[in-house]
Design a protein around this motif. Structure first.
Motif, PDB file in Angstrom:
ATOM      1  N   SER A  32      -7.971 -10.778  -0.357  1.00 46.99           N
ATOM      2  CA  SER A  32      -8.031 -11.201   1.031  1.00 46.99           C
ATOM      3  C   SER A  32      -8.384 -12.675   1.115  1.00 46.99           C
ATOM      4  O   SER A  32      -9.303 -13.141   0.446  1.00 46.99           O
ATOM      5  CB  SER A  32      -9.062 -10.379   1.802  1.00 46.99           C
ATOM      6  OG  SER A  32      -9.112 -10.832   3.139  1.00 46.99           O
ATOM      7  N   GLN A 137      -6.954   0.136   8.099  1.00 47.98           N
ATOM      8  CA  GLN A 137      -6.670  -0.618   6.879  1.00 47.98           C
ATOM      9  C   GLN A 137      -5.601  -1.644   7.228  1.00 47.98           C
ATOM     10  O   GLN A 137      -4.617  -1.302   7.889  1.00 47.98           O
ATOM     11  CB  GLN A 137      -6.152   0.301   5.767  1.00 47.98           C
ATOM     12  CG  GLN A 137      -7.117   1.377   5.345  1.00 47.98           C
ATOM     13  CD  GLN A 137      -8.245   0.842   4.484  1.00 47.98           C
ATOM     14  OE1 GLN A 137      -8.189  -0.240   3.936  1.00 47.98           O
ATOM     15  NE2 GLN A 137      -9.303   1.624   4.369  1.00 47.98           N
ATOM     16  N   HIS A 139      -3.190  -4.575   5.402  1.00 44.23           N
ATOM     17  CA  HIS A 139      -2.739  -5.157   4.140  1.00 44.23           C
ATOM     18  C   HIS A 139      -1.602  -6.134   4.421  1.00 44.23           C
ATOM     19  O   HIS A 139      -0.730  -5.853   5.243  1.00 44.23           O
ATOM     20  CB  HIS A 139      -2.246  -4.068   3.176  1.00 44.23           C
ATOM     21  CG  HIS A 139      -3.335  -3.126   2.763  1.00 44.23           C
ATOM     22  ND1 HIS A 139      -4.263  -3.445   1.810  1.00 44.23           N
ATOM     23  CD2 HIS A 139      -3.655  -1.888   3.202  1.00 44.23           C
ATOM     24  CE1 HIS A 139      -5.107  -2.436   1.663  1.00 44.23           C
ATOM     25  NE2 HIS A 139      -4.759  -1.481   2.502  1.00 44.23           N
ATOM     26  N   ASN A 144      -6.519  -7.992   3.081  1.00 45.89           N
ATOM     27  CA  ASN A 144      -6.876  -6.691   2.519  1.00 45.89           C
ATOM     28  C   ASN A 144      -8.184  -6.338   3.224  1.00 45.89           C
ATOM     29  O   ASN A 144      -9.263  -6.603   2.706  1.00 45.89           O
ATOM     30  CB  ASN A 144      -7.052  -6.762   1.005  1.00 45.89           C
ATOM     31  CG  ASN A 144      -7.428  -5.411   0.418  1.00 45.89           C
ATOM     32  OD1 ASN A 144      -7.436  -4.400   1.124  1.00 45.89           O
ATOM     33  ND2 ASN A 144      -7.752  -5.384  -0.859  1.00 45.89           N
TER      34      ASN A 144
END
Length: 152
Positions: A32, A137, A139, A144
């Motif tokens: 991230s 979540q 991504h 992330n």
């Protein structure tokens, strides 16, 4: 969808209609490039309709570095025949985030991911005895991240 799943959806709907407070924790994982880490706790002002709930969330977010920011979000929940839709209302325009379907008596999962540019969002919702947990979540090439909401 059979009547047992419709009962599970109806039970979740009743629980959502009783929400008045929330907290969340933002964290990021390997890869991230954001600094979206911290926590918040706040209130939910609820506006209820027959098959729609508006959540006006207000909280103070504290970053992992101790910086405090006032935040607010407007979410719309819609009860559908086989799922629950969650939209973020930005400047009055709804942005579909997820449709959540029951996968167990106490668990719901996004039917398909939400795409925002190159980022992919997914979610699950867990029904506990005293609270609801919504776990996002996110991504993407630079992200992330995990957002863990608790509603009660």
């Amino acid at each position: 969808m059979d009547s047992d799943w419709q009962k599970v959806l109806a039970q979740l709907w009743r629980r959502l209609a009783g929400v008045r407070e929330f907290s969340f924790t933002a964290s990021n994982g390997p890869g991230s490039a954001t600094d979206w880490r911290g926590h918040a706790r706040g209130s939910v002002e609820l506006e209820a309709g027959e098959r729609r709930l508006l959540f006006r969330e207000r909280a103070a977010f504290t970053s992992s570095g101790g910086h405090k920011v006032e935040m607010q979000n407007l979410y719309r929940w819609t009860l559908l025949p086989e799922s629950l839709r969650l939209e973020h209302l930005r400047r009055g325009e709804p942005v579909l985030l997820f449709e959540l379907q029951p996968v167990t008596e106490h668990g719901f999962r996004s039917v398909q991911p939400h795409l925002c540019g190159e980022d992919v969002y997914s979610a699950e919702l867990l029904v506990g005895k005293s609270q609801l947990e919504l776990i996002w979540q996110i991504h993407g090439p630079r992200k992330n991240e995990r957002l863990h909401y608790h509603y009660w």
